[in-house]
Design a protein around this motif. Structure first.
Motif, short mmCIF file in Angstrom:
data_model
loop_
_atom_site.label_atom_id
_atom_site.label_comp_id
_atom_site.label_asym_id
_atom_site.label_seq_id
_atom_site.Cartn_x
_atom_site.Cartn_y
_atom_site.Cartn_z
N ARG A 116 103.10 -44.83 43.84
CA ARG A 116 103.83 -44.91 45.35
C ARG A 116 102.67 -46.00 45.90
NH1 ARG A 116 104.42 -41.19 50.66
NH2 ARG A 116 106.20 -40.77 49.36
N THR A 118 101.92 -49.23 48.78
CA THR A 118 102.67 -49.75 49.98
C THR A 118 101.38 -50.75 50.20
OG1 THR A 118 102.97 -47.61 50.76
CG2 THR A 118 102.81 -49.28 52.93
N LEU A 170 108.29 -45.02 45.07
CA LEU A 170 108.09 -45.88 45.88
C LEU A 170 107.39 -47.26 45.74
CD1 LEU A 170 109.85 -46.03 48.55
CD2 LEU A 170 107.66 -43.96 49.22
N GLU A 172 107.05 -49.90 48.62
CA GLU A 172 107.69 -51.05 50.29
C GLU A 172 106.17 -51.85 50.41
OE1 GLU A 172 108.59 -46.42 52.96
OE2 GLU A 172 106.64 -46.38 52.51
N ASN A 173 107.62 -52.95 51.73
CA ASN A 173 105.88 -53.75 51.91
C ASN A 173 106.03 -54.49 50.93
OD1 ASN A 173 105.61 -55.53 54.57
ND2 ASN A 173 103.77 -54.10 55.08
N GLU A 191 111.63 -54.98 51.09
CA GLU A 191 111.14 -54.32 52.09
C GLU A 191 111.05 -52.43 51.63
OE1 GLU A 191 114.33 -54.48 54.82
OE2 GLU A 191 114.28 -56.35 54.99
N ARG A 192 111.56 -52.11 50.56
CA ARG A 192 111.06 -50.76 49.94
C ARG A 192 112.17 -50.95 48.34
NH1 ARG A 192 111.07 -45.86 51.90
NH2 ARG A 192 111.93 -43.92 51.06
N GLU A 194 113.81 -47.98 45.97
CA GLU A 194 113.43 -45.96 45.39
C GLU A 194 114.16 -46.07 44.05
OE1 GLU A 194 113.37 -42.43 47.82
OE2 GLU A 194 114.24 -44.11 48.68
#
Length: 481
Positions: A116, A118, A170, A172-173, A191-192, A194
């Motif tokens: 993950r 971010t 994942l 994100e951003n 934006e995302r 997955e």
């Protein structure tokens, strides 16, 4: 004494087993922040630029430990531009966490349960002299650049598909900005994203974001994660929806390995070609309900489209296209044939391909100046502008067995056209009607102040009522020219 010793040994063994079980089953966080200076120093030396960690660095125990790092920053090499408020980082990241299985490592497998990330900001810069800020290492930027050749490359050992897997991915951003010398920066926002590639399953990744201010969705599939990363012969499936257009690619690719080839089946369709105007910075004709399919073969110097089919409503063109990029100026060669073409399928209304300044007496022109499009920096080039025509040279041949305008049968058509140095030449366009013919030779080189043009037309027994019925199908106007 022996009994006491056995009791003590049993207690020690029990405590050891309990400690091992606790460490294996419980995630006990270990703060590595005190070692931050050492980590920053080692990473900075390896990458050849400043690396800072402004947040925590944590690792945990258990059979599935995770490693987490917060607020990572990677600076630009010396000599690259600074930001508006000080030195600009090449990359920054809010948080990243990766969870890895320890037992699979004993079997020489990397099993990532979760990856993950971010909040990434990536600023890619290429200067006017060709230097880039994303080449890592102290000496890599000074190393001679590898020459692109078409020579076959030696086969490389493929990554074992069972050696690497990611159960959950994942992102994100994510923001990426590409700046090339004096050109307008290109922006990409994710934006995302997955997906994952569990052991024994194909890789799949679903994305959504913005590219050049256009919202997009992307679905990526590959036979395996290892094959996708190695790109020695990766089976790919990519679906993209952007600017009212649907794109699909399926096939094999070695593109990420450099100096390799890609073979894909391409399919594209849209309700209106002009919906791509902002994305391509071109003023495209509003052609409705179009579809394009082809077998695509791309190498570093050449792009080939075979079994090419261009469908617009009921009209269909088939053929091939080759784009040669071996020199600084691309050259395209296109060959098309069609059994049937309906002129009304290509009706573009009042759209024109000419460039030039707006007419000061036109009230709509004044309104367009006072109400700019959503992105004032977007400049749409006209297809017949000198700037657009000088981008590439084109050789086009087309043959149509049957041309119709509504109910009017116009006969067959042959076209030979070229674009060289910003000059368009029809040499010639031949329209053969049942009892008439039209032969057109023309040359046009658009300019800002004036254009160079020549036109030679030979018309034999053409019924000009066809032109009247183009605007009014019920027109009774007729006659022979």
């Amino acid at each position: 004494m022996l009994r006491t010793l056995l009791i003590l040994l049993t207690m020690v063994l029990g405590l050891t087993v309990t400690a091992v079980l606790l460490v294996s089953l419980l995630r006990i966080p270990i703060d590595l922040s005190p070692y931050r200076p050492m980590i920053e120093s080692a990473t900075s030396k390896t990458l050849g630029r400043a690396v800072r960690v402004d947040g925590d660095i944590t690792v945990t125990t258990s059979l599935w430990p995770y490693f987490e790092i917060q607020n990572l920053r990677i600076g630009n090499p010396s000599g690259f531009p600074a930001g508006d408020s000080g030195p600009m980082d090449m990359a920054s990241m809010e948080i990243a966490r990766v969870t890895v299985g320890l037992l699979p490592l004993l079997k020489r497998r990397i099993n990532i349960r979760e990856f993950r990330v971010t909040g990434i900001n990536l600023n890619l810069v290429r200067t006017a002299d060709g230097e880039t800020n994303w080449v890592m290492g102290e000496h890599e930027s000074k190393a001679p650049k590898a020459q692109v050749t078409d020579a076959p490359v030696e086969a490389e050992e493929a990554i074992n598909p069972d050696s690497l897997s990611v159960d959950k991915l994942l992102l994100e951003n994510i923001h990426v900005r590409f700046m090339d010398a004096a050109a307008k920066p290109l922006a990409f926002k994710l934006e995302r994203a997955e997906g994952g590639a569990p052991l024994g399953d194909p890789m799949q990744l679903d994305m959504r974001g913005e590219l050049l201010d256009e919202a997009f969705t992307l679905n990526l599939k590959a036979s395996s994660l290892a094959g996708f990363l190695a790109m020695t012969d990766a089976k790919l499936g990519v679906g993209v929806e952007i600017a009212g257009t649907t794109l699909a690619f399926t096939g094999h690719s070695e593109a990420l390995r450099g100096n390799r080839s890609t073979r894909l089946k391409l399919a594209a369709k849209g309700a209106d070609l002009s919906s791509l105007d902002d994305l391509l910075h071109l003023d495209l004709p509003p052609i409705k309900d179009y579809q394009i399919t082809a077998d695509l073969h791309a190498t570093p110097r050449k792009l080939e489209l075979s079994t090419l089919e261009l469908i617009v409503k009921d009209s269909k063109l088939v053929g091939s296209a080759v784009v040669d990029r071996s020199s600084a100026h691309p050259v395209a060669r296109i060959n098309l044939t069609a059994h049937h073409i309906q002129l009304q399928d290509f009706d573009t209304g009042d759209w024109t391909a000419e460039g030039g300044a707006p007419d000061p007496t036109d009230s709509t022109a004044e309104a367009s100046v006072s109400a700019p499009p959503r992105d004032e920096a977007v400049k749409r080039e006209k297809l017949l502008s000198g700037e657009a025509l000088r981008r590439a040279d084109i050789e086009l041949t087309a043959k149509v067995e049957e041309v119709r305008s509504g109910e009017d049968y116009l006969g067959s058509a042959d076209l030979a056209a070229t674009l060289r140095g910003g000059r368009i030449e029809l040499a010639p366009l031949h329209l053969q009607l049942p009892q008439a013919s039209i032969l057109v030779k023309a040359s046009l080189k658009p300019g800002m102040e004036a254009s160079e043009a020549s036109l030679r037309v030979q018309i034999k027994y053409f019924d000009f009522g066809v032109l009247s019925r183009l605007s009014d199908p019920t027109s009774k106007v007729g006659g022979t020219l």
